[in-house]
Design an enzyme around this catalytic site. Structure first.
Site, PDB file in Angstrom:
ATOM      1  NE  ARG A 242      77.279  28.127  77.524  1.00 48.37           N
ATOM      2  CZ  ARG A 242      76.088  27.584  77.713  1.00 48.37           C
ATOM      3  NH1 ARG A 242      75.161  28.242  78.394  1.00 48.37           N
ATOM      4  NH2 ARG A 242      75.809  26.380  77.235  1.00 48.37           N
ATOM      5  CD  GLU A 271      78.240  29.852  85.663  1.00 51.40           C
ATOM      6  OE1 GLU A 271      77.886  28.653  85.536  1.00 51.40           O
ATOM      7  OE2 GLU A 271      77.779  30.766  84.967  1.00 51.40           O
ATOM      8  CG  HIS A 292      74.295  28.368  84.793  1.00 50.23           C
ATOM      9  ND1 HIS A 292      75.543  28.255  84.227  1.00 50.23           N
ATOM     10  CD2 HIS A 292      73.416  28.180  83.772  1.00 50.23           C
ATOM     11  CE1 HIS A 292      75.435  28.016  82.927  1.00 50.23           C
ATOM     12  NE2 HIS A 292      74.146  27.971  82.634  1.00 50.23           N
TER      13      HIS A 292
END
Length: 335
Positions: A242, A271, A292
Site C-alpha cells: 500500500r 494514484e 498498481h
C-alpha cells in the site's frame, strides 16, 4: 463459529469486475446489476432506487460514510471488495450501520508475490533500464552492471499469504530470508524458512526489504529517514502493498544520498501520481515503478471475482459449498 446468515437477493457491482462474479451470483439465484464509475451522488441514488442487499466494489468506488448510511437506510447488508484490503471502505461506519464488510484475501496473493519477485530481480539486474537504453540505440553493458541475489539477505515485513510465498521463491534463489510479523512466533516462521526478527534487528542486515503489511496507523511511514539511517548503505526497497507505508520523501532523499540503492514501487500515496514530488521520485533512475499492477493478471481477476461472489452465496446459503473467508468486521449483534 458458524457463518452469519444474511438474505441476499439483489447485488450492485459498481466497479469493473470479471464476469465470473455476476455469473456465480446469478447461478445461485441472486439478481445482479452492474453500473460502473458512478459519482458518489449517483451511487447513493442507485442504492436508494435499487434496494440492494449487497454491493461489490474493487478500488475505484469510494464507499464513504454517506454512501454507507444511505445504503443502510434502504436495506444494504453486505459490502464485498474484490481484492485485498478495504482502504476504500469506511469500515467504522459500516460496522456502526450493521453492514458486513468482506474482502478476498487469497485471490491476489500469487500475482502480488510474483510481481514482488519480478521487482527484486529487476532491481538486481537493472532490467528495465537496460531495456530502455537498448531501445534508445545505446549499448550500455558496463553502465548496467548488476549484482547477484544469491546469499543476499531479504527482510520480509509481513508474513501472511504474500510474504510467505515471497519467502519460498526467494529461498529458491539462495537468499537468506528474515522477517517481521507481530502475529506469528519464531517456530511458525521457521516452518517456512524465515528467521523471525525485530525490525531493529532487520534494518542493519537486510540487502532488500519487501513490504507486505496493511496500511494502518502503526505502518504509516514505516520506512522513513530514521530507518534509512539504520539500514545497510544501498539497501533496496520493494513495496507492492500500500502507498503510505514508505515515506516517499524520505525514500527520494535516501536514493539521492545513496543510502538506498534502488526501489521497486507498485503503489503510491497518490494514484495516479499528480504531485511534482511523486513524479520526481518515479523518474529517478534507480526507481522501477509500475501502475498498481499487483493484482493485474488474468488469473487474479477471475479469482477475486469468484471469491467475493462465493462469500455472498455462503452468507445467504450457509449449506452451500462455499465459505466466508474474508469477513473484515464483526457486528455488535454477533454477526
Amino acid at each position: 463459529m458458524s457463518s452469519p446468515r444474511v438474505s441476499i437477493k439483489k447485488v450492485l457491482i459498481s466497479d469493473a469486475c470479471d464476469p465470473a462474479c455476476a455469473t456465480l451470483l446469478e447461478n445461485n439465484g441472486i439478481e445482479v446489476q452492474s453500473k460502473y464509475k458512478l459519482p458518489t451522488d449517483a451511487l447513493i441514488a442507485e442504492l436508494k432506487a435499487g434496494l440492494y442487499d449487497g454491493l461489490v466494489v474493487r478500488s475505484d468506488t469510494k464507499v464513504t460514510k454517506a454512501v454507507i448510511e444511505a445504503g443502510a437506510q434502504y436495506g444494504l447488508k453486505v459490502i464485498g471488495r474484490a481484492g485485498t484490503g478495504v482502504d476504500n471502505i469506511d469500515l467504522d461506519s459500516a460496522t456502526n450501520a450493521g453492514i458486513l464488510v468482506l474482502n478476498t484475501p487469497g485471490g491476489n496473493s500469487n500475482s502480488a508475490c510474483e510481481l514482488t519477485c519480478s521487482l527484486i530481480l529487476s532491481l538486481a539486474r537493472n532490467v528495465p533500464q537496460g531495456c530502455q537504453s537498448l531501445k534508445e540505440g545505446r549499448w550500455d553493458r558496463k553502465l548496467y552492471m548488476g549484482t547477484e541475489i544469491k546469499e543476499k539477505t531479504i527482510g520480509i515485513l509481513g508474513l501472511g499469504r504474500i510474504g510467505r510465498e515471497v519467502a519460498y521463491r526467494m529461498q529458491a534463489f539462495g537468499m537468506k530470508t528474515v522477517g517481521y510479523d507481530p502475529f506469528i512466533n519464531k517456530e511458525a516462521a521457521a516452518k517456512f524458512g524465515v528467521e523471525l526478527l525485530t525490525l531493529e534487528q532487520i534494518w542493519p542486515i537486510a540487502d532488500y526489504i519487501t513490504i507486505h503489511t496493511p496500511l494502518i496507523e502503526q505502518t504509516r511511514n514505516l520506512i522513513n529517514d530514521d530507518v534509512f539511517n539504520k539500514c545497510k548503505k544501498g539497501v533496496k526497497i520493494i513495496n507492492v502493498a500500500r502507498g503510505g507505508i514508505v515515506d516517499e520523501a524520505a525514500l527520494l532523499r535516501a536514493l539521492n544520498n545513496e543510502k538506498c540503492g534502488g526501489a521497486g514501487l507498485d503503489v503510491l500515496t497518490e494514484e495516479p501520481p499528480k504531485s511534482s514530488e511523486l513524479k520526481t521520485l518515479i523518474s529517478h533512475p534507480k526507481v522501477i515503478a509500475t501502475p498498481h499492477l499487483g493484482a493485474s493478471t488474468l488469473e487474479a481477476q477471475v479469482k477475486v471475482a469468484e471469491e467475493v461472489a462465493q462469500q455472498f452465496v455462503a452468507l445467504t446459503n450457509p449449506s452451500s459449498n462455499y465459505s466466508l473467508s474474508g469477513l473484515v468486521n464483526k457486528l455488535k449483534n454477533g454477526a
